[in-house]
Scaffold this active site. Structure first.
Site, PDB file in Angstrom:
ATOM      1  CD  GLN A 250      46.391  51.145  65.819  1.00  0.00           C
ATOM      2  OE1 GLN A 250      45.346  50.334  65.819  1.00  0.00           O
ATOM      3  NE2 GLN A 250      46.409  52.129  65.068  1.00  0.00           N
ATOM      4  CG  HIS A 253      41.167  50.113  67.900  1.00  0.00           C
ATOM      5  ND1 HIS A 253      40.230  50.012  67.142  1.00  0.00           N
ATOM      6  CD2 HIS A 253      42.348  50.409  67.458  1.00  0.00           C
ATOM      7  CE1 HIS A 253      40.671  50.130  65.939  1.00  0.00           C
ATOM      8  NE2 HIS A 253      41.994  50.199  66.153  1.00  0.00           N
ATOM      9  CD  GLU A 318      45.330  43.694  66.167  1.00  0.00           C
ATOM     10  OE1 GLU A 318      44.482  43.504  65.141  1.00  0.00           O
ATOM     11  OE2 GLU A 318      45.197  44.174  66.936  1.00  0.00           O
ATOM     12  CG  HIS A 319      48.485  46.589  65.116  1.00  0.00           C
ATOM     13  ND1 HIS A 319      47.517  46.555  65.713  1.00  0.00           N
ATOM     14  CD2 HIS A 319      47.799  46.300  63.487  1.00  0.00           C
ATOM     15  CE1 HIS A 319      46.291  46.732  65.144  1.00  0.00           C
ATOM     16  NE2 HIS A 319      46.419  46.611  63.776  1.00  0.00           N
ATOM     17  CG  ASP A 352      44.451  49.984  61.715  1.00  0.00           C
ATOM     18  OD1 ASP A 352      44.627  48.652  61.668  1.00  0.00           O
ATOM     19  OD2 ASP A 352      44.386  50.459  62.704  1.00  0.00           O
ATOM     20  CG  HIS A 412      41.741   0.795  55.761  1.00  0.00           C
ATOM     21  ND1 HIS A 412      40.381   0.812  56.595  1.00  0.00           N
ATOM     22  CD2 HIS A 412      41.879   2.272  55.660  1.00  0.00           C
ATOM     23  CE1 HIS A 412      39.943   2.110  57.003  1.00  0.00           C
ATOM     24  NE2 HIS A 412      40.913   2.980  56.460  1.00  0.00           N
TER      25      HIS A 412
END
Length: 441
Positions: A250, A253, A318-319, A352, A412
């Site tokens: 990862q 990236h 995230e992961h 992914d 109202h």
């Protein structure tokens, strides 16, 4: 808890974020002002890419499909089938409801698809065709009638694999555009691109910031930052090679992608750090992965599994790859994560690319308050009500009238009072300072 390695200070990240914000704000203002002309200048400047229309023609789409082998197409179709299947399961779980909550009072909600969606497909550094599956298919399963996509050119032309994935996923319009100019054009609209209702899909820091600044004008899937991974491991469920591989898998990236090892074993931690150094000497994407590991990598040794849960929930990654003797302990107890990958047999790359769950997930601690992209992001849950009897209208009206009086909302209150007078046949005083219009009683 012991840190064997820490990431760069947060003030370094904050300074970089401020620079991105300023650039994006000026760029979006230019697109708002000059439309297609601004988009064209940006595409030439950043991608070296210019053409009469950035929309791909049917012939260009077919040409991209023709460039892929039969096996390539089968692999894309297999991945898309998994994504479509899980998205359909999610859609089927969302039910319209209608119920009589009181005698004569009916309440309900409908799950309505948005009218249009814009999907950003990253592709400047790697042609990330999987993002087409995750966004276009999910929107189509939700029932969105118009789904458009933007992906940057790759090596000076539309990336055949990305285009093929968009075509097979069912995109209605495909544009060869990247960066802020793509996101801005989809949200703001130009002379040649009609605006959309929601923006989805991952991207670099500039794309993510553009989506953040456009939120409100359009919907977005989530606030996204660099890819994050957290590996939770012990010596029962993992070894150094697995942990190092999943961290670097990862980290490649980009140079700002956090990769964190959380373990109860100092031995495993130190062996993993050594294994990372070995892999960085042979990994083809080591240039990106090394920068990420050196600047944003962390190694944390916790006292026990309970402390690992506490630390992991604070990180809100995230992961989260869990490779321990009892991975389900973390499924039962963790609350802050984008997606969990339980056990050594699965991994983040499965999610992914192919297994079926969505890979567009929250970063920068957003997992504290949201999950990732799913079919529900393309639906509006809209309520409605009806009152079937005079008695029910008058009864609800009396409660409403008194509650409006508590708040001082005379207008109202009169909305309620007129129903009490008409349907309850009661001489309830007018809520305002003047008499009601003729026929109100």
């Amino acid at each position: 808890m012991q840190y064997l390695k820490r990431s760069v200070a947060t003030d370094v990240r904050a300074k970089a974020d401020r620079g991105v914000r300023d650039i994006v704000e000026k760029t979006l203002a230019d697109i708002e002002d000059r439309g297609d002309a601004a988009v064209r200048e940006l595409s030439i400047k950043f991608d070296g890419w210019d053409r009469e229309s950035y929309a791909l023609t049917p012939g260009e789409k077919q040409d991209c499909l023709d460039q892929l082998s039969g096996q390539d197409l089968k692999d894309i179709e297999f991945a898309q089938a998994q994504v479509r299947n899980f998205a359909q399961i999610q859609r089927d779980s969302m039910k319209d409801v209608e119920v009589e909550t009181l005698p004569g009072v009916v309440l309900g909600h409908k799950n309505l698809p948005l009218n249009s969606a814009g999907c950003y497909i990253p592709g400047g550094k790697y042609p990330l065709l999987a993002s087409a599956h995750m966004s276009v298919i999910t929107a189509k399963v939700a029932g969105v009638p118009r789904v458009i996509t933007c992906a940057p050119p790759f090596q000076g032309k539309p990336a055949p694999a990305i285009v093929a994935a968009q075509v097979l996923a069912g995109a209605d319009e495909i544009y060869a555009l990247g960066g802020i100019q793509a996101v801005g054009a989809m949200a703001i609209g130009t002379e040649s691109i009609r605006p959309v209702d929601i923006l989805v899909g991952p991207g670099n820091a500039f794309v993510a910031e553009a989506k953040r600044q456009l939120f409100g004008r359009v919907g977005i899937d989530l606030f996204a930052g660099p890819t994050e991974t957290l590996v939770i491991a012990d010596e029962i469920g993992c070894d150094a090679e697995l942990a190092a591989t999943d961290l670097l898998g990862q980290a490649e990236h980009g140079p700002d992608s956090p990769a964190i090892l959380l373990t109860t074993s100092e031995k495993l931690a130190r062996e993993t750090m050594a294994e990372i150094e070995r892999l960085l000497r042979i990994l083809p994407t080591a240039d990106y992965a090394r920068k990420a590991w050196e600047s944003y990598g962390e190694v944390i040794v916790a006292d026990d599994a309970i402390e690992m849960v506490r630390i992991a929930d604070d990180i809100a990654s995230e992961h989260v790859q869990v490779m321990t003797g009892d991975p389900d302990f973390f499924l039962r107890n963790m609350t802050n994560y984008g997606a969990l990958f339980l056990g050594a047999r699965t991994n983040v790359s499965f999610g992914d690319k192919v297994i079926g769950t969505n890979h567009t997930l929250p970063t920068k601690k957003a997992a504290r308050y949201t999950g990732g992209l799913w079919v529900g992001k393309f639906l509006k849950t809209c309520t409605y009500q009806r009152v079937l009897t005079d008695e029910a209208s008058a009864m609800i009206g009396e409660y409403c009238s008194r509650l409006c009086a508590l708040e001082g909302f005379a207008g109202h209150g009169e909305q309620a009072n007129i129903r009490v007078r008409r349907y309850g046949h009661r001489d309830i005083p007018y809520a305002g300072a003047v008499e009601p219009l003729r026929g109100a009683e």
